[in-house]
Write an enzyme that holds these catalytic residues in place. Structure first.
Site, PDB file in Angstrom:
ATOM      1  NE  ARG A   1      -3.753  -2.267   0.203  1.00  0.00           N
ATOM      2  CZ  ARG A   1      -3.451  -3.441  -0.374  1.00  0.00           C
ATOM      3  NH1 ARG A   1      -2.393  -3.561  -1.157  1.00  0.00           N
ATOM      4  NH2 ARG A   1      -4.229  -4.487  -0.213  1.00  0.00           N
TER       5      ARG A   1
ATOM      6  CB  SER B   1      -8.432  -1.414   4.784  1.00  0.00           C
ATOM      7  OG  SER B   1      -8.992  -2.653   4.460  1.00  0.00           O
TER       8      SER B   1
ATOM      9  CD  GLU C   1      -5.019   0.353   2.998  1.00  0.00           C
ATOM     10  OE1 GLU C   1      -4.724  -0.548   3.816  1.00  0.00           O
ATOM     11  OE2 GLU C   1      -5.661   0.132   1.947  1.00  0.00           O
TER      12      GLU C   1
HETATM   13  C1  LIG Z   1     -15.631  -0.433   0.076  1.00  0.00           C
HETATM   14  C2  LIG Z   1     -14.153  -0.242  -0.178  1.00  0.00           C
HETATM   15  C3  LIG Z   1     -13.341  -1.367  -0.396  1.00  0.00           C
HETATM   16  C4  LIG Z   1     -11.975  -1.200  -0.646  1.00  0.00           C
HETATM   17  N1  LIG Z   1     -11.217  -2.328  -0.872  1.00  0.00           N
HETATM   18  C5  LIG Z   1      -9.887  -2.185  -1.167  1.00  0.00           C
HETATM   19  C6  LIG Z   1      -9.066  -3.323  -1.436  1.00  0.00           C
HETATM   20  O1  LIG Z   1      -9.509  -4.468  -1.425  1.00  0.00           O
HETATM   21  N2  LIG Z   1      -7.764  -3.112  -1.735  1.00  0.00           N
HETATM   22  C7  LIG Z   1      -7.214  -1.866  -1.767  1.00  0.00           C
HETATM   23  O2  LIG Z   1      -6.026  -1.733  -2.064  1.00  0.00           O
HETATM   24  N3  LIG Z   1      -7.966  -0.779  -1.503  1.00  0.00           N
HETATM   25  C8  LIG Z   1      -9.280  -0.895  -1.213  1.00  0.00           C
HETATM   26  N4  LIG Z   1     -10.039   0.219  -0.944  1.00  0.00           N
HETATM   27  C9  LIG Z   1      -9.405   1.544  -0.919  1.00  0.00           C
HETATM   28  C10 LIG Z   1      -9.396   2.275  -2.273  1.00  0.00           C
HETATM   29  O3  LIG Z   1     -10.435   1.808  -3.121  1.00  0.00           O
HETATM   30  C11 LIG Z   1      -8.050   2.124  -2.976  1.00  0.00           C
HETATM   31  O4  LIG Z   1      -7.001   2.680  -2.210  1.00  0.00           O
HETATM   32  C12 LIG Z   1      -8.051   2.814  -4.360  1.00  0.00           C
HETATM   33  O5  LIG Z   1      -6.886   2.437  -5.042  1.00  0.00           O
HETATM   34  C13 LIG Z   1      -8.147   4.341  -4.259  1.00  0.00           C
HETATM   35  O6  LIG Z   1      -8.409   4.833  -5.560  1.00  0.00           O
HETATM   36  P1  LIG Z   1      -9.194   6.216  -5.763  1.00  0.00           P
HETATM   37  O7  LIG Z   1      -9.251   6.486  -7.211  1.00  0.00           O
HETATM   38  O8  LIG Z   1     -10.482   6.190  -5.041  1.00  0.00           O
HETATM   39  O9  LIG Z   1      -8.167   7.227  -5.081  1.00  0.00           O
HETATM   40  P2  LIG Z   1      -8.469   8.358  -3.983  1.00  0.00           P
HETATM   41  O10 LIG Z   1      -9.079   7.728  -2.789  1.00  0.00           O
HETATM   42  O11 LIG Z   1      -9.196   9.482  -4.589  1.00  0.00           O
HETATM   43  O12 LIG Z   1      -6.972   8.804  -3.642  1.00  0.00           O
HETATM   44  C14 LIG Z   1      -6.113   7.910  -2.974  1.00  0.00           C
HETATM   45  C15 LIG Z   1      -4.675   8.410  -3.114  1.00  0.00           C
HETATM   46  O13 LIG Z   1      -4.283   8.287  -4.476  1.00  0.00           O
HETATM   47  C16 LIG Z   1      -3.818   9.544  -4.965  1.00  0.00           C
HETATM   48  N5  LIG Z   1      -4.191   9.626  -6.376  1.00  0.00           N
HETATM   49  C17 LIG Z   1      -5.410   9.454  -6.930  1.00  0.00           C
HETATM   50  N6  LIG Z   1      -5.341   9.593  -8.269  1.00  0.00           N
HETATM   51  C18 LIG Z   1      -4.050   9.848  -8.570  1.00  0.00           C
HETATM   52  C19 LIG Z   1      -3.329  10.090  -9.773  1.00  0.00           C
HETATM   53  N7  LIG Z   1      -3.932  10.116 -10.970  1.00  0.00           N
HETATM   54  N8  LIG Z   1      -2.003  10.325  -9.705  1.00  0.00           N
HETATM   55  C20 LIG Z   1      -1.362  10.326  -8.508  1.00  0.00           C
HETATM   56  N9  LIG Z   1      -1.980  10.107  -7.336  1.00  0.00           N
HETATM   57  C21 LIG Z   1      -3.315   9.861  -7.363  1.00  0.00           C
HETATM   58  C22 LIG Z   1      -4.501  10.588  -4.089  1.00  0.00           C
HETATM   59  O14 LIG Z   1      -3.744  11.781  -4.044  1.00  0.00           O
HETATM   60  C23 LIG Z   1      -4.507   9.863  -2.739  1.00  0.00           C
HETATM   61  O15 LIG Z   1      -3.249  10.004  -2.119  1.00  0.00           O
HETATM   62  C24 LIG Z   1     -11.409   0.079  -0.680  1.00  0.00           C
HETATM   63  C25 LIG Z   1     -12.234   1.202  -0.476  1.00  0.00           C
HETATM   64  C26 LIG Z   1     -13.589   1.056  -0.229  1.00  0.00           C
HETATM   65  C27 LIG Z   1     -14.448   2.270  -0.029  1.00  0.00           C
END
Ligand SMILES: Cc1cc2nc3c(=O)[nH]c(=O)nc-3n(C[C@H](O)[C@H](O)[C@H](O)COP(=O)(O)OP(=O)(O)OC[C@H]3O[C@@H](n4cnc5c(N)ncnc54)[C@H](O)[C@@H]3O)c2cc1C
Length: 327
Positions: free
Chosen positions: A187, A236, A306
């Site tokens: 992560r 998480s 996280e």
């Molecule tokens: C119900 C649920 C289940 C989940 N299950 C998992 C799982 O099984 N495994 C897991 O790993 N995660 C899980 N997550 C967490 C989340 O979905 C992941 O971390 C996902 O990768 C975040 O993507 P996002 O587009 O929503 O990013 P955001 O939440 O919008 O941002 C997360 C981070 O990424 C950065 N970021 C976003 N886009 C970019 C870009 N284009 N360039 C550079 N940095 C960027 C942001 O600045 C921030 O630091 C879960 C979340 C929820 C709500």
């Protein structure tokens, strides 16, 4: 307008006036945009300015010309974010349609823009008979978020399936980088914080579409049973510490179901925090910190967030945006 003037100004209107002077900008700029509408938790104050770039060239143009004093924050689909109630100063960048393409390439490769939802990557790979990407079915973020978080599930993570990325730095320079230089760990991405990912090239292997789709169905069913995926949550909350499961430590510390205001530790999966209605960012953050303190007292283990916490708290002196967290 000089850089010094920019640093002194505090309203979104001023910043948007500044960036509106970029004559060739094709993307959208809006000030005072409620970030609660753009995150899974549905909490947090506004972005001073929200910029939606038209495409990678537009993003590069913008970054090359915005003075270094203006803070830049990038967000994806907001599924891993806790935005504080005072909002985010400066410019928040959210990639949209211009980063939404998926292309299948020879050799079981898939290229996807950073705004593509992970679940679409999984589906497109399945349709093309590319195995190895089905774990994305369960992650509700975008490709950009997966690249920054090294998103993973069901025994796989992003660093194992990405071979190359495109990114733009704070000076507007475009980079094409192999996965080996991104400093991935659990992560965690070691690439410079100022890099905005715009595209990823994934490597899969030959697979049978029907089998991959069945695998994805199993993942979806498992998620529905094991996680509160229909709630306002950030997934998480804490990373699993070496040798432990965060949820077990939280459970052992008696935190399952614990609540502060409308923020609650999920009964179903106690490493998930939930906004039960109109929780504030402050309540969710305080609840998370309370859980960390109780786990530390009970087991001696320090949990590490996280979820990414962004922005400013809403304090008496912070009239930054003049909005209430629930407003
Ligand atoms: C119900 C649920 C289940 C989940 N299950 C998992 C799982 O099984 N495994 C897991 O790993 N995660 C899980 N997550 C967490 C989340 O979905 C992941 O971390 C996902 O990768 C975040 O993507 P996002 O587009 O929503 O990013 P955001 O939440 O919008 O941002 C997360 C981070 O990424 C950065 N970021 C976003 N886009 C970019 C870009 N284009 N360039 C550079 N940095 C960027 C942001 O600045 C921030 O630091 C879960 C979340 C929820 C709500």
């Amino acid at each position: 307008m000089s850089s010094a003037n920019v640093a002194d100004e505090s309203t979104g209107r001023r910043v948007s006036e500044l960036v509106a002077r970029l004559p060739d900008l094709r993307g959208r700029l809006k000030s005072g945009v409620a970030l609660a509408d753009l995150t899974w938790f549905r909490v947090g104050g506004p972005a001073q300015v929200l910029y939606t770039p038209a495409d990678e060239a537009d993003l590069a143009y913008f970054l090359a010309r915005v003075p270094a004093e203006i803070p830049i924050t990038v967000i994806g689909l907001g599924s891993n974010l806790l935005v504080r109630d005072g909002g985010i100063e400066g410019v928040v960048i959210r990639l949209g349609r211009g980063f939404g393409e998926i292309t299948i390439e020879e050799g079981y490769r898939l290229r996807a823009g950073a705004a593509v939802p992970d679940v679409k990557v999984a589906r497109a790979a399945a349709d093309a008979g590319i195995a190895g990407l089905s774990f994305y079915r369960g992650i509700p973020g975008s490709v950009g978020g997966a690249l920054r978080m090294n998103g993973g599930a069901h025994g796989r993570e992003t660093k194992e399936v990405v071979i190359e990325v495109r990114a733009v730095d704070r000076q507007g320079r475009i980079h094409v980088l192999p996965v080996q230089v991104l400093g991935y760990a659990y992560r965690h991405c070691g690439a410079s914080d100022d890099l905005i990912f715009t595209e990823a090239l994934f490597q899969g292997e030959a697979g049978d579409p029907a089998r991959i789709l069945a695998e994805m169905d199993d993942i979806a069913t498992y998620r529905e049973q094991a996680q509160p995926i229909k709630s306002r949550t950030g997934g998480s909350t804490f990373k699993n510490p070496e040798g432990y499961k965060a949820w077990q430590l939280i459970d052992a510390a008696g935190c399952r179901g614990l609540s502060i205001g409308n923020a609650k530790v999920s009964e179903m999966h106690c490493n998930f925090l939930i906004n039960e209605g109109n929780a504030t960012g402050a309540e969710l953050e305080e609840l998370g910190e309370t859980v960390r303190a109780r786990v530390k007292a009970k087991s001696g283990v320090e949990l590490e967030w996280e979820i990414k916490r962004l922005g400013e708290p809403l304090e008496a002196g912070n009239t930054f945006f003049g909005k209430s967290p629930r407003g």
